[in-house]
Scaffold this motif. Structure first.
Motif, PDB file in Angstrom:
ATOM      1  N   PHE A   6       7.965  -1.140   9.596  1.00  0.00           N
ATOM      2  CA  PHE A   6       7.974   0.196   9.098  1.00  0.00           C
ATOM      3  C   PHE A   6       7.214   0.625   8.101  1.00  0.00           C
ATOM      4  O   PHE A   6       6.639   1.637   8.063  1.00  0.00           O
ATOM      5  CB  PHE A   6       9.396   0.116   8.624  1.00  0.00           C
ATOM      6  CG  PHE A   6       9.870   1.705   8.280  1.00  0.00           C
ATOM      7  CD1 PHE A   6      10.042   2.712   9.059  1.00  0.00           C
ATOM      8  CD2 PHE A   6      10.127   1.983   6.853  1.00  0.00           C
ATOM      9  CE1 PHE A   6      10.222   4.084   8.604  1.00  0.00           C
ATOM     10  CE2 PHE A   6      10.242   3.396   6.384  1.00  0.00           C
ATOM     11  CZ  PHE A   6      10.375   4.117   7.336  1.00  0.00           C
ATOM     12  N   SER A   7       6.756  -0.441   7.232  1.00  0.00           N
ATOM     13  CA  SER A   7       5.747  -0.281   6.245  1.00  0.00           C
ATOM     14  C   SER A   7       4.356   0.094   6.743  1.00  0.00           C
ATOM     15  O   SER A   7       3.626   1.053   6.247  1.00  0.00           O
ATOM     16  CB  SER A   7       5.611  -1.555   5.060  1.00  0.00           C
ATOM     17  OG  SER A   7       6.866  -1.727   4.645  1.00  0.00           O
ATOM     18  N   GLY A   8       4.070  -0.763   7.899  1.00  0.00           N
ATOM     19  CA  GLY A   8       2.770  -0.364   8.337  1.00  0.00           C
ATOM     20  C   GLY A   8       2.934   1.000   8.964  1.00  0.00           C
ATOM     21  O   GLY A   8       1.838   1.782   8.985  1.00  0.00           O
ATOM     22  N   VAL A   9       4.135   1.765   9.775  1.00  0.00           N
ATOM     23  CA  VAL A   9       4.023   2.804   9.971  1.00  0.00           C
ATOM     24  C   VAL A   9       4.033   3.884   9.164  1.00  0.00           C
ATOM     25  O   VAL A   9       3.016   4.979   9.175  1.00  0.00           O
ATOM     26  CB  VAL A   9       5.301   3.130  10.943  1.00  0.00           C
ATOM     27  CG1 VAL A   9       5.390   4.623  11.567  1.00  0.00           C
ATOM     28  CG2 VAL A   9       5.343   2.159  12.120  1.00  0.00           C
ATOM     29  N   VAL A  10       4.658   3.754   8.106  1.00  0.00           N
ATOM     30  CA  VAL A  10       4.523   4.658   6.990  1.00  0.00           C
ATOM     31  C   VAL A  10       3.064   4.828   6.469  1.00  0.00           C
ATOM     32  O   VAL A  10       2.593   5.619   6.040  1.00  0.00           O
ATOM     33  CB  VAL A  10       5.627   4.392   5.950  1.00  0.00           C
ATOM     34  CG1 VAL A  10       5.331   5.200   4.608  1.00  0.00           C
ATOM     35  CG2 VAL A  10       7.138   4.311   6.299  1.00  0.00           C
ATOM     36  N   LEU A  11       2.433   3.505   6.171  1.00  0.00           N
ATOM     37  CA  LEU A  11       1.064   3.596   5.494  1.00  0.00           C
ATOM     38  C   LEU A  11       0.270   4.357   6.623  1.00  0.00           C
ATOM     39  O   LEU A  11      -0.763   5.136   6.192  1.00  0.00           O
ATOM     40  CB  LEU A  11       0.692   2.170   5.476  1.00  0.00           C
ATOM     41  CG  LEU A  11      -0.845   2.065   4.924  1.00  0.00           C
ATOM     42  CD1 LEU A  11      -0.841   2.764   3.419  1.00  0.00           C
ATOM     43  CD2 LEU A  11      -1.097   0.577   4.701  1.00  0.00           C
ATOM     44  N   GLY A  12      -0.004   4.251   8.008  1.00  0.00           N
ATOM     45  CA  GLY A  12      -0.590   4.670   8.789  1.00  0.00           C
ATOM     46  C   GLY A  12      -0.261   6.330   8.933  1.00  0.00           C
ATOM     47  O   GLY A  12      -1.068   7.064   8.955  1.00  0.00           O
ATOM     48  N   VAL A  13       0.973   6.804   8.650  1.00  0.00           N
ATOM     49  CA  VAL A  13       1.165   8.129   8.713  1.00  0.00           C
ATOM     50  C   VAL A  13       0.459   8.551   7.459  1.00  0.00           C
ATOM     51  O   VAL A  13      -0.039   9.807   7.457  1.00  0.00           O
ATOM     52  CB  VAL A  13       2.586   8.207   8.939  1.00  0.00           C
ATOM     53  CG1 VAL A  13       3.160   9.894   8.453  1.00  0.00           C
ATOM     54  CG2 VAL A  13       2.981   7.870  10.293  1.00  0.00           C
ATOM     55  N   PHE A  14       0.576   8.051   6.209  1.00  0.00           N
ATOM     56  CA  PHE A  14       0.065   8.528   5.106  1.00  0.00           C
ATOM     57  C   PHE A  14      -1.354   8.822   5.063  1.00  0.00           C
ATOM     58  O   PHE A  14      -1.900   9.879   4.591  1.00  0.00           O
ATOM     59  CB  PHE A  14       0.521   7.633   3.878  1.00  0.00           C
ATOM     60  CG  PHE A  14       1.585   7.869   2.971  1.00  0.00           C
ATOM     61  CD1 PHE A  14       1.746   8.976   2.220  1.00  0.00           C
ATOM     62  CD2 PHE A  14       2.846   7.285   3.061  1.00  0.00           C
ATOM     63  CE1 PHE A  14       2.643   9.408   1.463  1.00  0.00           C
ATOM     64  CE2 PHE A  14       3.972   7.548   2.305  1.00  0.00           C
ATOM     65  CZ  PHE A  14       3.648   8.749   1.748  1.00  0.00           C
ATOM     66  N   ILE A  15      -1.928   7.908   5.964  1.00  0.00           N
ATOM     67  CA  ILE A  15      -3.565   7.925   5.952  1.00  0.00           C
ATOM     68  C   ILE A  15      -3.690   8.993   6.992  1.00  0.00           C
ATOM     69  O   ILE A  15      -4.809  10.080   6.598  1.00  0.00           O
ATOM     70  CB  ILE A  15      -3.991   6.721   6.460  1.00  0.00           C
ATOM     71  CG1 ILE A  15      -4.018   5.508   5.678  1.00  0.00           C
ATOM     72  CG2 ILE A  15      -5.450   6.833   6.925  1.00  0.00           C
ATOM     73  CD1 ILE A  15      -4.239   4.121   6.082  1.00  0.00           C
TER      74      ILE A  15
END
Length: 433
Positions: A6-15
């Motif tokens: 989930f952290s990877g998804v959130v970071l990717g979405v932020f980018i």
């Protein structure tokens, strides 16, 4: 594992959202809404949950204990430590429906024999783990096939390559070198009783509880649902493919298979008074609850795969690879990278979701064999998963064998490294040819 994905998804979405909080929240909502309204994803998630229900019902029916009793006391096919482990190996190879089921059933079948012949629990865990994911990834008429087919189809839909998804999947399975080498190494280690590394020092740990029930039920309570699942997968592939199994819908087939099997257990167990309707309902809900976290892992894996595709990670790495990486090393590098990701996250399925959107554009951009590179992703995902202490199959295999997780990882690692080295060399050789 859920938190890392989930952290990877959130970071990717932020980018993707230029680090705008409100835009990121909106994008996250749209992403998961899209995933949860996609038919094949819903069917795959449903399959993951219902498999837990079927496994719980089979275990509650006493069919596993009946099978153990038959093999040990009636057929008398098991008479030594080697034949005990060979039986678990064969069960692991035959039951390719789902890796968790493979580990659980292989462990349940082999555990009483291991106690009888005082075989170290770590050896049984090694057999369960080394047959589950490899055989499930080679015979892809299961959830593994559905996931891989979906990931490959997504890349084809996005215009990365013009190809038939099923044909490409079948071709890539031929290059699944780690799965093949792991099965071969495991069988040789069993047959010739080869103990290497920490496996030399592992000991049998006696238990005080009885594994087999005093009055085992008929083994057909276990066998018939499993046989039915195998048959139904082929049947629904035929039906969804309009008479062509190779063109059938993998996600639909496995979902309809487990749903039909679940209904079969209702009309099989209850009328035969193996269990009451209330017991059947309670076992169904309990099994589904146990595998619900696995379904969540799948959902986040799909999400991070979509985010990676939106970030154009594959195209970026492909541009770098074209400048600094030889085409003859591409498959080997993909294998190593997939292994590292799988080891770090503990999930081969999550690794597939991350790496296939990267590997396919790289292979196309460098004019490499796309099927070989997909095979490298599959092999690397399984290799890293086997070496990871946070892998679900590692944990399930340990639990099914009454083995400590750390002990299982330590004793299995040398065998996994041998299989991984064989796979790495194979990818290099096939890249040359």
């Amino acid at each position: 594992m859920l938190l890392s994905l989930f952290s990877g998804v959130v970071l990717g979405v932020f980018i993707l959202s230029d680090f705008s909080f409100f835009a990121s929240v909106k994008t996250l909502f749209s992403l998961f809404t899209s995933l949860l309204t996609t038919a094949w994803i819903l069917k795959t998630l449903g399959f993951a949950i219902l498999v837990g229900s079927i496994m719980a019902l089979i275990e509650r029916s006493g069919g596993i204990n009946g099978f153990i009793d038959f093999m040990q006391h009636r057929a008398k096919l098991v008479s030594s430590s080697r034949s005990s482990l060979v039986l678990s190996y064969v069960v692991g190879v035959i039951i390719f429906i789902e890796s968790s089921i493979t580990s659980l059933i292989a462990g349940a079948v082999g555990k009483p024999f291991c106690h009888k012949y005082r075989i170290p629990q770590a050896k049984l865990a090694f057999v369960c783990d080394s047959t589950s994911a490899p055989i499930s990834s080679l015979i892809v008429l299961n959830g593994w096939g559905a996931l891989l087919l979906g990931l490959i189809s997504t890349q084809i839909t996005q215009g990365v390559i013009e190809a038939d998804a099923i044909t490409l999947l079948i071709d890539s399975v031929i290059y699944n070198f780690y799965a093949m080498s792991a099965l071969a190494v495991t069988f040789v280690a069993i047959w010739f009783n080869i103990d290497i590394g920490p496996m030399k020092n592992t000991k049998y740990i006696p238990i005080t509880t009885e594994t087999i029930l005093p009055n085992p039920q008929s083994m057909y309570y276990m066998l018939l649902p499993i046989i039915l699942m195998i048959f139904l997968v082929f049947l629904f592939l035929y039906l969804t493919g309009d008479g062509n199994i190779l063109k059938g819908s993998g996600s639909s087939s496995i979902f309809y298979t487990v749903l039909t099997t679940l209904l079969f257990t209702l009309f099989y167990y209850v009328p035969k008074k193996n269990m009451t309707l209330n017991t059947w309902t309670a076992s169904t809900l309990s099994g589904a609850k146990k595998l619900f976290p696995i379904a969540m892992i799948l959902l986040f894996a799909f999400a991070i795969g979509d985010v990676t595709s939106e970030l154009k990670t594959g195209q970026y790495l492909a541009s770098l690879a074209q400048k600094s990486l030889s085409i003859y090393l591409l498959a080997s590098v993909i294998f190593l990278l997939s292994s590292l990701i799988s080891f770090s996250t503990g999930t081969s399925w999550g690794t597939f979701s991350i790496m296939i959107p990267i590997a396919m554009p790289m292979a196309v951009a460098m004019d490499a064999d796309v099927a070989l590179c997909i095979g490298a992703v599959i092999s690397g995902g399984i290799f890293g998963d086997h070496c990871s202490p946070i892998s679900d199959t590692t944990i399930i295999s340990s639990m099914a064998s009454d083995c400590d997780v750390v002990e299982h990882v330590r004793t299995q690692l040398p065998y996994a490294l041998i299989s991984g080295f064989i796979a790495l060399i194979s990818f290099f050789i096939f890249s040359l040819t």
